[in-house]
Design an enzyme around this catalytic site. Structure first.
Site, PDB file in Angstrom:
ATOM      1  N   GLU A   1      -4.024  42.993  61.183  1.00 55.52           N
ATOM      2  CA  GLU A   1      -4.311  42.117  62.323  1.00 55.52           C
ATOM      3  C   GLU A   1      -3.470  40.849  62.187  1.00 55.52           C
ATOM      4  O   GLU A   1      -3.598  40.115  61.203  1.00 55.52           O
ATOM      5  CB  GLU A   1      -5.802  41.749  62.349  1.00 55.52           C
ATOM      6  CG  GLU A   1      -6.161  40.922  63.566  1.00 55.52           C
ATOM      7  CD  GLU A   1      -7.620  40.492  63.589  1.00 55.52           C
ATOM      8  OE1 GLU A   1      -8.165  40.146  62.525  1.00 55.52           O
ATOM      9  OE2 GLU A   1      -8.206  40.492  64.688  1.00 55.52           O
TER      10      GLU A   1
ATOM     11  N   GLU B   1     -19.192  40.985  63.201  1.00 50.45           N
ATOM     12  CA  GLU B   1     -18.240  41.296  64.274  1.00 50.45           C
ATOM     13  C   GLU B   1     -16.885  40.825  63.763  1.00 50.45           C
ATOM     14  O   GLU B   1     -16.637  39.622  63.687  1.00 50.45           O
ATOM     15  CB  GLU B   1     -18.622  40.576  65.570  1.00 50.45           C
ATOM     16  CG  GLU B   1     -20.048  40.848  66.051  1.00 50.45           C
ATOM     17  CD  GLU B   1     -20.315  42.307  66.381  1.00 50.45           C
ATOM     18  OE1 GLU B   1     -19.362  43.025  66.728  1.00 50.45           O
ATOM     19  OE2 GLU B   1     -21.482  42.731  66.268  1.00 50.45           O
TER      20      GLU B   1
ATOM     21  N   LYS C   1     -23.388  27.589  62.888  1.00 52.30           N
ATOM     22  CA  LYS C   1     -22.266  26.986  62.145  1.00 52.30           C
ATOM     23  C   LYS C   1     -20.966  27.401  62.819  1.00 52.30           C
ATOM     24  O   LYS C   1     -20.465  28.505  62.619  1.00 52.30           O
ATOM     25  CB  LYS C   1     -22.301  27.521  60.706  1.00 52.30           C
ATOM     26  CG  LYS C   1     -21.748  26.624  59.612  1.00 52.30           C
ATOM     27  CD  LYS C   1     -20.342  26.125  59.767  1.00 52.30           C
ATOM     28  CE  LYS C   1     -19.272  26.983  59.145  1.00 52.30           C
ATOM     29  NZ  LYS C   1     -17.920  26.624  59.625  1.00 52.30           N
TER      30      LYS C   1
ATOM     31  N   CYS D   1      -9.919  39.061  69.241  1.00 56.34           N
ATOM     32  CA  CYS D   1     -10.227  40.190  68.351  1.00 56.34           C
ATOM     33  C   CYS D   1      -9.888  41.507  69.042  1.00 56.34           C
ATOM     34  O   CYS D   1      -9.536  42.479  68.385  1.00 56.34           O
ATOM     35  CB  CYS D   1     -11.696  40.152  67.959  1.00 56.34           C
ATOM     36  SG  CYS D   1     -12.794  40.064  69.386  1.00 56.34           S
TER      37      CYS D   1
ATOM     38  N   GLY E   1     -16.036  36.833  62.653  1.00 55.42           N
ATOM     39  CA  GLY E   1     -14.878  36.235  61.996  1.00 55.42           C
ATOM     40  C   GLY E   1     -14.036  37.297  61.320  1.00 55.42           C
ATOM     41  O   GLY E   1     -14.021  38.460  61.747  1.00 55.42           O
TER      42      GLY E   1
ATOM     43  N   VAL F   1     -13.905  37.259  55.120  1.00 58.56           N
ATOM     44  CA  VAL F   1     -15.139  36.465  54.987  1.00 58.56           C
ATOM     45  C   VAL F   1     -16.360  37.358  55.235  1.00 58.56           C
ATOM     46  O   VAL F   1     -17.391  37.226  54.558  1.00 58.56           O
ATOM     47  CB  VAL F   1     -15.116  35.240  55.930  1.00 58.56           C
ATOM     48  CG1 VAL F   1     -16.432  34.480  55.871  1.00 58.56           C
ATOM     49  CG2 VAL F   1     -13.959  34.313  55.563  1.00 58.56           C
ATOM     50  N   GLY F   2     -16.228  38.308  56.144  1.00 58.46           N
ATOM     51  CA  GLY F   2     -17.331  39.237  56.407  1.00 58.46           C
ATOM     52  C   GLY F   2     -17.740  39.990  55.150  1.00 58.46           C
ATOM     53  O   GLY F   2     -18.927  40.189  54.878  1.00 58.46           O
TER      54      GLY F   2
HETATM   55  P1  NAD Z   1     -12.970  33.223  59.476  1.00 55.00           P
HETATM   56  O1  NAD Z   1     -13.589  34.434  58.866  1.00 55.00           O
HETATM   57  O2  NAD Z   1     -11.957  32.481  58.719  1.00 55.00           O
HETATM   58  O3  NAD Z   1     -14.111  32.149  59.859  1.00 55.00           O
HETATM   59  C1  NAD Z   1     -15.209  32.484  60.680  1.00 55.00           C
HETATM   60  C2  NAD Z   1     -16.356  31.537  60.374  1.00 55.00           C
HETATM   61  O4  NAD Z   1     -16.810  31.787  59.037  1.00 55.00           O
HETATM   62  C3  NAD Z   1     -16.005  30.055  60.445  1.00 55.00           C
HETATM   63  O5  NAD Z   1     -17.091  29.356  61.019  1.00 55.00           O
HETATM   64  C4  NAD Z   1     -15.849  29.688  58.972  1.00 55.00           C
HETATM   65  O6  NAD Z   1     -16.087  28.327  58.712  1.00 55.00           O
HETATM   66  C5  NAD Z   1     -16.910  30.555  58.339  1.00 55.00           C
HETATM   67  N1  NAD Z   1     -16.732  30.819  56.907  1.00 55.00           N
HETATM   68  C6  NAD Z   1     -15.569  30.846  56.205  1.00 55.00           C
HETATM   69  N2  NAD Z   1     -15.822  31.112  54.906  1.00 55.00           N
HETATM   70  C7  NAD Z   1     -17.166  31.280  54.795  1.00 55.00           C
HETATM   71  C8  NAD Z   1     -18.034  31.598  53.710  1.00 55.00           C
HETATM   72  N3  NAD Z   1     -17.578  31.815  52.485  1.00 55.00           N
HETATM   73  N4  NAD Z   1     -19.354  31.701  53.953  1.00 55.00           N
HETATM   74  C9  NAD Z   1     -19.834  31.530  55.205  1.00 55.00           C
HETATM   75  N5  NAD Z   1     -19.072  31.203  56.268  1.00 55.00           N
HETATM   76  C10 NAD Z   1     -17.747  31.095  56.065  1.00 55.00           C
HETATM   77  O7  NAD Z   1     -12.433  33.721  60.890  1.00 55.00           O
HETATM   78  P2  NAD Z   1     -11.587  32.903  61.963  1.00 55.00           P
HETATM   79  O8  NAD Z   1     -10.216  32.700  61.425  1.00 55.00           O
HETATM   80  O9  NAD Z   1     -12.379  31.741  62.444  1.00 55.00           O
HETATM   81  O10 NAD Z   1     -11.560  33.952  63.169  1.00 55.00           O
HETATM   82  C11 NAD Z   1     -10.608  34.959  63.287  1.00 55.00           C
HETATM   83  C12 NAD Z   1     -11.192  36.322  62.972  1.00 55.00           C
HETATM   84  O11 NAD Z   1     -12.377  36.537  63.748  1.00 55.00           O
HETATM   85  C13 NAD Z   1     -10.238  37.445  63.350  1.00 55.00           C
HETATM   86  O12 NAD Z   1     -10.258  38.432  62.356  1.00 55.00           O
HETATM   87  C14 NAD Z   1     -10.852  37.991  64.636  1.00 55.00           C
HETATM   88  O13 NAD Z   1     -10.500  39.309  64.943  1.00 55.00           O
HETATM   89  C15 NAD Z   1     -12.305  37.832  64.349  1.00 55.00           C
HETATM   90  N6  NAD Z   1     -13.096  37.843  65.592  1.00 55.00           N
HETATM   91  C16 NAD Z   1     -13.899  38.919  65.839  1.00 55.00           C
HETATM   92  C17 NAD Z   1     -14.621  38.991  67.035  1.00 55.00           C
HETATM   93  C18 NAD Z   1     -15.523  40.164  67.327  1.00 55.00           C
HETATM   94  O14 NAD Z   1     -16.368  40.041  68.213  1.00 55.00           O
HETATM   95  N7  NAD Z   1     -15.381  41.294  66.662  1.00 55.00           N
HETATM   96  C19 NAD Z   1     -14.536  37.955  67.968  1.00 55.00           C
HETATM   97  C20 NAD Z   1     -13.698  36.874  67.680  1.00 55.00           C
HETATM   98  C21 NAD Z   1     -12.983  36.829  66.485  1.00 55.00           C
END
Ligand code: NAD
Length: 490
Positions: free
Chosen positions: A394, A264, A189, A298, A242, A246-247
């Site tokens: 962040e 992550e 996804k 990130c 992400g 959301v995590g």
């Molecule tokens: P986000 O958490 O908004 O979304 C990430 C994914 O989760 C998307 O596909 C989104 O559609 C999905 N999602 C959203 N709500 C959900 C739910 N309730 N249930 C299941 N899935 C859901 O993050 P973003 O804005 O896309 O990305 C930015 C974040 O990602 C930043 O915090 C960044 O630091 C982090 N990130 C971390 C790494 C790493 O390897 N540690 C790498 C890249 C980005």
């Protein structure tokens, strides 16, 4: 830098890929894809419903629960991954084009760095696919009879792979390569703001010959498609990259059914520039770490601790570097920085800049949106302190804070004084100091005298709010397997 040819500018179909078929969402729902450089609509994506997600999980389960995929040897899985790597190389321009246009980053970045790394990732894990082994044990007899005990290392089953928008192709490759090499199947996804290159990657996987149902793609929103996926009883592990917000939600849902998770998450990574740093190297590297992908990485080293004796020189040189960065059209050959991803991200970044000024940080470069269509924001630097909001949260944009320090003890204390722990950088010529920082920084990775993307051979992980569980490396591969103990008494 060569720009993509007309042929390489082809957009993929915005459809779901379930059980080897490209199809629309069952209710015909779509999401508009906006080009962040122009704010105009670029394409549409199918928005998967909970039923679409369920169909994808059923297809993935059938392959892993006794289907042809479950009987494939590791070497055969490796061949498929290797073929996919070759197709990624052959489609490098198109994949880089799709990532650049979808998220507004300069074309040279994915073309030069991420897409070759995607191919390397598939090749690296292709090599592991036939080397996943268990253990044997020399144990005493059991009830007077010889006992032979060993472990089987088996795939977990169906992996839900959920990816963010900032490095969509690379992160999809991390999750696909490790899950598939270990014999799992995947429901992928991607983020609603960045699905185009992932759709293309799945098309290439189909071309490589992965059997139907092994890789399934459900584009759509997090609140519907993502939520349905993490709640589905047929999922064995959720591999999420992400935001911490959301995590946290996903982790709470997963804990109800004891699903495995890897998270992550975000970062607020420190860079430490010691008095003995090679300044030419350090200043160039620090600026790349601040502003690569518009600071939307990130691992962005957004807190720069500089020894007080160097603070004036480093500040001045970084301000000059920031002002010299050419921000603009991702496809102009001289562009170094593109756009933020969307209007919400623009509000977020602008809000943090205002907060920095309100809390007394000194704005020394940038700070504003460009007066033109598209979500362009200037490379921005503050002089501040570690207790300010801009140094604690962040921002995920091109905004960095320089913070002077007196000695190593203070630098280490400030660097570790954060809720995050993803990566860290130390700029020094002193090996003993480098060694001390490498051992003492609380982070998943430490770079000495450089900053760059993760290599597939190295484990990638965060501590504290930056995450849970490994991705990449042997430990990231084995995190997609379960060890089962067998005791045979003859
Ligand atoms: P986000 O958490 O908004 O979304 C990430 C994914 O989760 C998307 O596909 C989104 O559609 C999905 N999602 C959203 N709500 C959900 C739910 N309730 N249930 C299941 N899935 C859901 O993050 P973003 O804005 O896309 O990305 C930015 C974040 O990602 C930043 O915090 C960044 O630091 C982090 N990130 C971390 C790494 C790493 O390897 N540690 C790498 C890249 C980005």
């Amino acid at each position: 830098m060569n720009m993509p040819s007309d042929k390489a500018r082809a957009l993929p179909l915005g459809a779901l890929y379930i059980d080897g078929e490209w199809r629309n969402a069952e209710d015909g729902g779509t999401i508009a894809v906006i080009n962040p450089s122009t704010e105009e609509q670029l394409a549409t994506l199918s928005a998967a419903t909970a039923n679409d997600v369920a169909a994808a999980v059923v297809a993935a389960r059938a392959q892993v629960d006794g289907g042809p995929w479950s009987r494939l040897s590791g070497a055969e899985r490796g061949k498929l991954l290797w073929r996919l790597a070759d197709l990624v190389d052959a489609n490098r321009e198109n994949l880089a084009f799709l990532e650049a246009i979808d998220i507004g980053r300069p074309y040279f970045e994915p073309y030069t760095f991420e897409i070759p790394l995607v191919a390397d990732t598939f090749r690296h894990f292709a090599g592991w696919a036939d080397k996943i082994v268990g253990q044997t044990f020399n144990l005493p007899d059991f009830a007077g009879r010889p006992r032979h005990s060993y472990t089987l290392r088996q795939p977990l089953g169906v992996i839900a792979a959920i990816t963010p928008w900032n490095a969509p192709t690379m992160i999809a490759s991390w999750k696909l390569a490790t899950a598939l090499a270990a014999g799992n199947t995947v429901v992928l996804k991607p983020a609603e703001d960045a699905s185009l290159s992932t759709i293309r990657l799945v098309q290439l996987a189909e071309e490589a010959g992965f059997p139907p149902g092994v890789i399934n793609l459900v584009t759509g929103t997090g609140s519907i498609a993502g939520d349905a996926l993490v709640r589905h009883a047929g999922i064995d592990k959720i591999s999420f990259t992400g935001s911490p917000e959301v995590g946290r939600t996903i982790s709470a849902i997963a804990s109800q059914s004891f699903k495995k998770v890897s998270l992550e998450l975000g970062g607020k990574s420190p860079q430490i520039m010691r008095q003995d740093a090679d300044l030419d190297l350090a200043i160039g590297g620090a600026a790349i770490s601040f502003f690569a992908n518009q600071g939307q990485t990130c691992a962005c080293g957004s807190r720069l601790f500089v020894h007080r004796s160097l603070a004036n020189e480093v500040t001045q040189r970084l301000v000059e570097a920031a002002r010299a960065i050419r921000v603009g059209d991702p496809f102009a050959p001289d562009t170094q920085m593109g756009t933020l991803i969307n209007a919400a991200q623009m509000r977020r970044v602008t809000g943090y800049v205002e907060k920095g000024i309100d809390e007394g940080a000194k704005l020394i470069a940038g700070g504003s949106r460009l007066a033109q269509p598209g979500f362009f924001f200037q490379p921005t630097i503050f002089l501040g302190s570690n207790d300010m909001t801009i140094a604690r949260e962040e921002i995920f944009g091109p905004v960095a804070t320089i913070i002077p320090f007196e000695d190593d003890e203070e630098a280490l204390r400030l660097a570790n004084d954060t809720n995050y722990g993803l990566t860290s950088v130390v700029w020094t010529r002193d090996l003993a100091a480098a060694n001390h920082y490498a051992r003492s920084l609380r982070a998943g990775s430490v770079w000495i005298n450089a900053w760059g993307p993760p290599h597939p051979a190295l484990p990638w992980l965060g501590v504290k709010t930056s995450g849970l569980g490994e991705e990449l490396g042997l430990s990231g591969l084995l995190a997609n397997t379960a060890e089962k103990t067998v005791s045979m008494v003859a």
